[in-house]
Design a protein around this motif. Structure first.
Motif, PDB file in Angstrom:
ATOM      1  N   PRO A 578     -36.244   9.316  11.930  1.00 27.65           N
ATOM      2  CA  PRO A 578     -36.054   8.001  12.219  1.00 27.65           C
ATOM      3  C   PRO A 578     -37.434   7.539  12.382  1.00 27.65           C
ATOM      4  CG  PRO A 578     -35.307   9.305  14.151  1.00 27.65           C
ATOM      5  CD  PRO A 578     -35.348  10.254  12.949  1.00 27.65           C
ATOM      6  N   TRP A 579     -38.314   7.982  12.796  1.00 23.06           N
ATOM      7  CA  TRP A 579     -39.813   7.364  13.136  1.00 23.06           C
ATOM      8  C   TRP A 579     -40.332   6.932  11.807  1.00 23.06           C
ATOM      9  CZ3 TRP A 579     -38.447  12.692  13.827  1.00 23.06           C
ATOM     10  CH2 TRP A 579     -39.028  13.603  12.645  1.00 23.06           C
ATOM     11  N   GLN A 588     -31.776   0.500   6.476  1.00 25.62           N
ATOM     12  CA  GLN A 588     -33.013   1.248   6.736  1.00 25.62           C
ATOM     13  C   GLN A 588     -33.900   0.875   5.640  1.00 25.62           C
ATOM     14  OE1 GLN A 588     -33.489   2.882   9.445  1.00 25.62           O
ATOM     15  NE2 GLN A 588     -31.462   2.632  10.500  1.00 25.62           N
ATOM     16  N   PHE A 589     -35.316   0.982   5.936  1.00 23.35           N
ATOM     17  CA  PHE A 589     -36.391   0.848   4.830  1.00 23.35           C
ATOM     18  C   PHE A 589     -37.529   1.609   5.477  1.00 23.35           C
ATOM     19  CE2 PHE A 589     -34.271  -3.114   4.555  1.00 23.35           C
ATOM     20  CZ  PHE A 589     -33.972  -3.098   3.169  1.00 23.35           C
ATOM     21  N   ILE A 590     -38.300   2.210   4.610  1.00 18.75           N
ATOM     22  CA  ILE A 590     -39.263   3.045   4.954  1.00 18.75           C
ATOM     23  C   ILE A 590     -40.517   2.388   5.589  1.00 18.75           C
ATOM     24  CG2 ILE A 590     -40.962   4.860   4.193  1.00 18.75           C
ATOM     25  CD1 ILE A 590     -38.875   5.491   2.034  1.00 18.75           C
ATOM     26  N   ILE A 591     -41.290   2.696   6.678  1.00 13.54           N
ATOM     27  CA  ILE A 591     -42.099   1.944   7.128  1.00 13.54           C
ATOM     28  C   ILE A 591     -43.451   2.073   6.284  1.00 13.54           C
ATOM     29  CG2 ILE A 591     -43.565   2.060   8.967  1.00 13.54           C
ATOM     30  CD1 ILE A 591     -41.346   3.093  10.777  1.00 13.54           C
ATOM     31  N   SER A 592     -44.239   1.063   6.000  1.00 13.44           N
ATOM     32  CA  SER A 592     -45.417   1.321   5.202  1.00 13.44           C
ATOM     33  C   SER A 592     -46.229   2.381   5.536  1.00 13.44           C
ATOM     34  CB  SER A 592     -46.011  -0.078   5.399  1.00 13.44           C
ATOM     35  OG  SER A 592     -47.222   0.122   4.703  1.00 13.44           O
ATOM     36  N   GLY A 593     -46.696   3.290   4.928  1.00 12.10           N
ATOM     37  CA  GLY A 593     -47.662   4.513   5.144  1.00 12.10           C
ATOM     38  C   GLY A 593     -46.804   5.700   5.277  1.00 12.10           C
ATOM     39  N   TYR A 594     -45.499   5.792   5.275  1.00 10.78           N
ATOM     40  CA  TYR A 594     -44.779   6.711   5.559  1.00 10.78           C
ATOM     41  C   TYR A 594     -44.254   7.250   4.245  1.00 10.78           C
ATOM     42  CZ  TYR A 594     -45.192   7.110  10.455  1.00 10.78           C
ATOM     43  OH  TYR A 594     -45.521   7.331  11.844  1.00 10.78           O
ATOM     44  N   ARG A 596     -45.183   8.313   1.398  1.00  5.72           N
ATOM     45  CA  ARG A 596     -45.897   9.632   0.795  1.00  5.72           C
ATOM     46  C   ARG A 596     -45.188  10.805   1.524  1.00  5.72           C
ATOM     47  NH1 ARG A 596     -51.817   8.643   3.354  1.00  5.72           N
ATOM     48  NH2 ARG A 596     -51.170   6.328   2.827  1.00  5.72           N
ATOM     49  N   TYR A 597     -44.825  10.652   2.833  1.00  5.22           N
ATOM     50  CA  TYR A 597     -44.238  11.789   3.532  1.00  5.22           C
ATOM     51  C   TYR A 597     -42.663  11.772   3.002  1.00  5.22           C
ATOM     52  CZ  TYR A 597     -48.244  11.271   6.680  1.00  5.22           C
ATOM     53  OH  TYR A 597     -49.319  11.026   7.077  1.00  5.22           O
ATOM     54  N   VAL A 598     -41.990  10.730   2.771  1.00  2.00           N
ATOM     55  CA  VAL A 598     -40.883  10.965   2.219  1.00  2.00           C
ATOM     56  C   VAL A 598     -40.632  11.559   0.710  1.00  2.00           C
ATOM     57  CG1 VAL A 598     -38.686   9.613   1.401  1.00  2.00           C
ATOM     58  CG2 VAL A 598     -39.753   8.885   3.450  1.00  2.00           C
ATOM     59  N   VAL A 599     -41.770  11.097  -0.144  1.00  2.00           N
ATOM     60  CA  VAL A 599     -41.710  11.822  -1.580  1.00  2.00           C
ATOM     61  C   VAL A 599     -42.063  13.295  -1.183  1.00  2.00           C
ATOM     62  CG1 VAL A 599     -43.162  11.654  -3.510  1.00  2.00           C
ATOM     63  CG2 VAL A 599     -42.547   9.520  -2.437  1.00  2.00           C
ATOM     64  N   CYS A 604     -40.611  18.694  -1.792  1.00  2.00           N
ATOM     65  CA  CYS A 604     -40.566  20.087  -1.388  1.00  2.00           C
ATOM     66  C   CYS A 604     -39.148  20.834  -1.454  1.00  2.00           C
ATOM     67  CB  CYS A 604     -40.923  20.031   0.093  1.00  2.00           C
ATOM     68  SG  CYS A 604     -42.755  20.077   0.420  1.00  2.00           S
ATOM     69  N   ILE A 605     -38.293  20.042  -1.271  1.00  2.62           N
ATOM     70  CA  ILE A 605     -36.710  20.565  -1.118  1.00  2.62           C
ATOM     71  C   ILE A 605     -36.573  20.839  -2.472  1.00  2.62           C
ATOM     72  CG2 ILE A 605     -34.439  19.638  -0.996  1.00  2.62           C
ATOM     73  CD1 ILE A 605     -35.377  18.000   1.409  1.00  2.62           C
TER      74      ILE A 605
END
Length: 650
Positions: A578-579, A588-594, A596-599, A604-605
């Motif tokens: 959630p962070w 829900q929207f991805i926070i700016s800067g995150y 790359r982590y979602v990608v 990885c999965i």
């Protein structure tokens, strides 16, 4: 008659009686029994062969039979007939499939006077095989040739099916239809029962999900996606091993590298670079030009499929941007709240466009089937395997394009998992009901109506005849049936596999629903094979061919699609992390800067699952240990027997 019977039907373009009589004379001279009859303007020949001819051919082709000593399986030798199990009864010594296969080989080897037939204006392009040459001559002499159904065998198989509806009578199917059909039913059975564990998990997720949680934000669905990937890996591994077992038990494991040359293949004659003997040669660059022509010919049908998809999406209300070039206001109107196709329609009106799209898909598939067959013929492939693989690529690509493109649009452009689930449900039901009606029910009613018509006409021609007492000959009953195309059955099961795996994290109940449909499909397929379609020609095979590679490719693709659904198309990942997300207008929207982590997580999965598939393929042997030992033992015994024979001749 100890041998089976074959139906040979003359082409309507073959009007000269001298040609027909020459064919009959050739068959009679080769010691075949020939029965001629005229039916609805067609000339039918029922051809049979005595046991001696079939046994001689079995000796020539090296057919394997079980010996009475230690029940070992050895190549059949006609001079040692008494040494084989069942030799006391010539009528049952060969199975029905073996008789049909041997009779076909015997018919292909019949000698005929090609020059005599050419004097009537007939042109040949084959290599001297009797039936094949006559079917592909110009004009064609024969329209079709296939084994006749045997009523007793049909009833035996269907009775066995009714006695135990859970287990498919695979051995009986193999003994009647041969290995090609048996492998299909073996694969379907394996597919159905291996689905049970993952279906049980999907049912638990569907009925015991937390209150207020939807498929969009269910935190357990990412785990289900991983389980589904492991299931797909396990299923393909289990089937590959099961396939090798069937291949060994059915004595087709030595056919893996055999190739059948196509009689339609044409090219310039030149010496072979390997054998030095004359052979047909067709340059590869010419075939690539024909591949380009195939693409141009199939493109219009693909465009029709895109048009049908866009109409369906507008009717369903998935395209809401009025400035979009694919928005059709007249169609989207019916999906607005309160209208017939709206999502809130209490009578499930929103399913109508989806089911209608499924019907349109079926119509386009029939059109594309003809186009794909024509294009594959134009490509001029040398072997049957190359021809089949080329056709599989075309048909599978179109099927995926036609069936799954709307789902990909909803999942990865609309990013609407709830709508994706709704579309999946509609396609599921529409596709299954359509197949049951068009492939089994309608052909069966059509065939029964045709038989009734024949009886009525016979009763009118014989005023004192009893309509109920007249039974058409087996040839008359079989010639009016449709030709069976196993290709379509495999294609439908591949699509079913795609429904289960490609969007697992959007519709966890798909596996359970598929078990029900597959169970019905298996019985319907067996029924239509027995009573609705002509008996197919026996094809000895060692595996399901290129279909395994199609399934494997679809499995890898499913790992990507499910990972993208978890990371981008739904809020499933937001529940776990959630962070990295913020809520704007209840979404829900991805926070700016995150981002790359979602990608990175999705990457990885997906790569972890693909690596698991690669490791499974490398580490797990495709053949069980007992099969490897049995094959090695047989090879060793053959070498020893060859040495002993060599010692005796010295």
């Amino acid at each position: 008659m100890a041998g089976g019977e074959y139906l040979v039907c003359f082409s309507e373009k073959c009007e000269k009686e001298d040609i027909k009589q020459h064919i009959i004379d050739c068959l009679t001279l080769a010691k075949f029994s020939v029965s001629r009859e005229e039916f609805e303007g067609k000339t039918l020949l029922t051809v049979g062969a005595p046991f001696e001819i079939l046994a001689q051919k079995a000796d020539e082709v090296g057919l394997e039979k079980t010996t009475t000593t230690e029940h070992k399986i050895r190549e059949f030798v006609i001079g040692r007939l008494d040494e084989y199990v069942g030799s006391e009864d010539e009528a049952t010594f060969f199975t029905s499939a073996e008789r049909a296969h041997l009779l076909e080989i015997c018919l292909e080897s019949v000698q005929y006077n090609k020059e005599h037939l050419m004097s009537f204006g007939v042109k040949f392009r084959g290599d001297g095989s009797f039936i094949t040459d006559c079917m592909h001559s110009k004009p064609p002499i024969l329209e079709s040739a296939f084994p006749l159904h045997q009523a007793q065998e049909q009833e035996k198989i269907w009775k066995r099916m009714k006695q135990n509806v859970i287990v498919c009578p695979l051995q009986e199917i193999r003994d009647y239809y041969g290995e090609g059909v048996a492998f299909y039913f073996g694969w379907m059975t394996c597919f159905t029962w291996t689905l049970v564990p993952i279906a049980f998990v999907g049912i638990l997720l569907y009925f015991f999900k937390p209150r207020g949680v939807t498929v969009d934000d269910n935190p357990l669905l990412p785990l289900y996606e991983v389980l589904m990937a492991f299931w797909a890996i396990s299923f393909l591994t289990v089937w590959k091993r099961k396939e090798s077992e069937y291949s060994f038990l059915w004595r087709t494991h030595s056919l893996e590298n055999s190739e059948l040359l196509r009689p339609e293949f044409s090219g310039e004659i030149r010496p072979s670079l390997i054998t030095g003997k004359p052979e047909k040669y067709f340059p590869r660059w010419k075939r690539w030009l024909r591949y380009g022509l195939s693409f141009l010919l199939t493109l219009p049908v693909l465009m029709l499929a895109v048009g049908a998809m866009l109409c369906s999406l507008n009717f369903n209300g998935y395209i809401k941007d009025k400035d979009s070039p694919v928005y059709i206001a007249a169609f989207a109107y019916f999906a607005e709240p309160g209208h017939i196709f709206a999502a809130d329609n209490q009578y499930y009106g929103y399913l109508i466009p989806t089911i209608g799209h499924s019907v349109v898909i079926n119509i386009l598939n029939k059109l594309y089937r003809s186009v794909a067959n024509f294009c594959t013929d134009v490509e001029n492939h040398r072997t049957e395997r190359d021809w089949d693989n080329s056709l599989i690529i075309k048909r599978v690509f179109f099927e995926i394009f036609d069936c799954f493109l709307p789902l990909f649009y909803i999942a990865f452009y609309q990013l609407n998992v709830v709508a994706l689930q709704r579309e999946l449900v509609g396609l599921f039901w529409g596709d299954e009901i359509r197949r049951l009606i068009t492939e089994s029910l309608l052909p069966y009613l059509t065939e029964k109506g045709h038989v009734w018509k024949v009886k009525r006409e016979y009763a009118k021609s014989k005023k004192d005849a009893d309509e109920k007492g007249f039974i058409p000959s087996q040839a008359q009953q079989d010639i009016v049936l449709e030709e069976y195309e196993q290709f379509d059955d495999y294609l439908e099961m591949v699509v079913q596999f795609g429904y289960v795996t490609l969007f697992a994290s959007a519709f966890p109940l798909a596996a359970a629903v598929s078990i029900v449909f597959l169970f019905i499909e298996g019985r319907a397929d067996l029924f239509k094979l027995l009573y609705v379609y002509q008996r197919p020609r026996v094809r000895r095979m060692s595996n399901i061919g290129a279909w395994y590679n199609v399934l494997y490719t679809m499995m890898v693709l499913s790992m990507l699609t499910n990972s993208l659904i978890v990371g981008f198309s739904s809020e499933q990942l937001a529940v776990w992390c959630p962070w990295m997300y913020e809520t704007i207008d209840n979404d829900q929207f991805i926070i700016s800067g995150y981002g790359r982590y979602v990608v990175a997580i999705v990457f990885c999965i997906e790569h972890f699952l693909i690596l698991c598939a690669v490791f499974a393929r490398c580490l797990v042997c495709e053949k069980p240990k007992w099969v490897r030992i049995a094959v090695a033992k047989e090879n060793y015994e053959r070498v020893q027997e060859a040495k002993e024979e060599k010692e005796k001749t010295k």
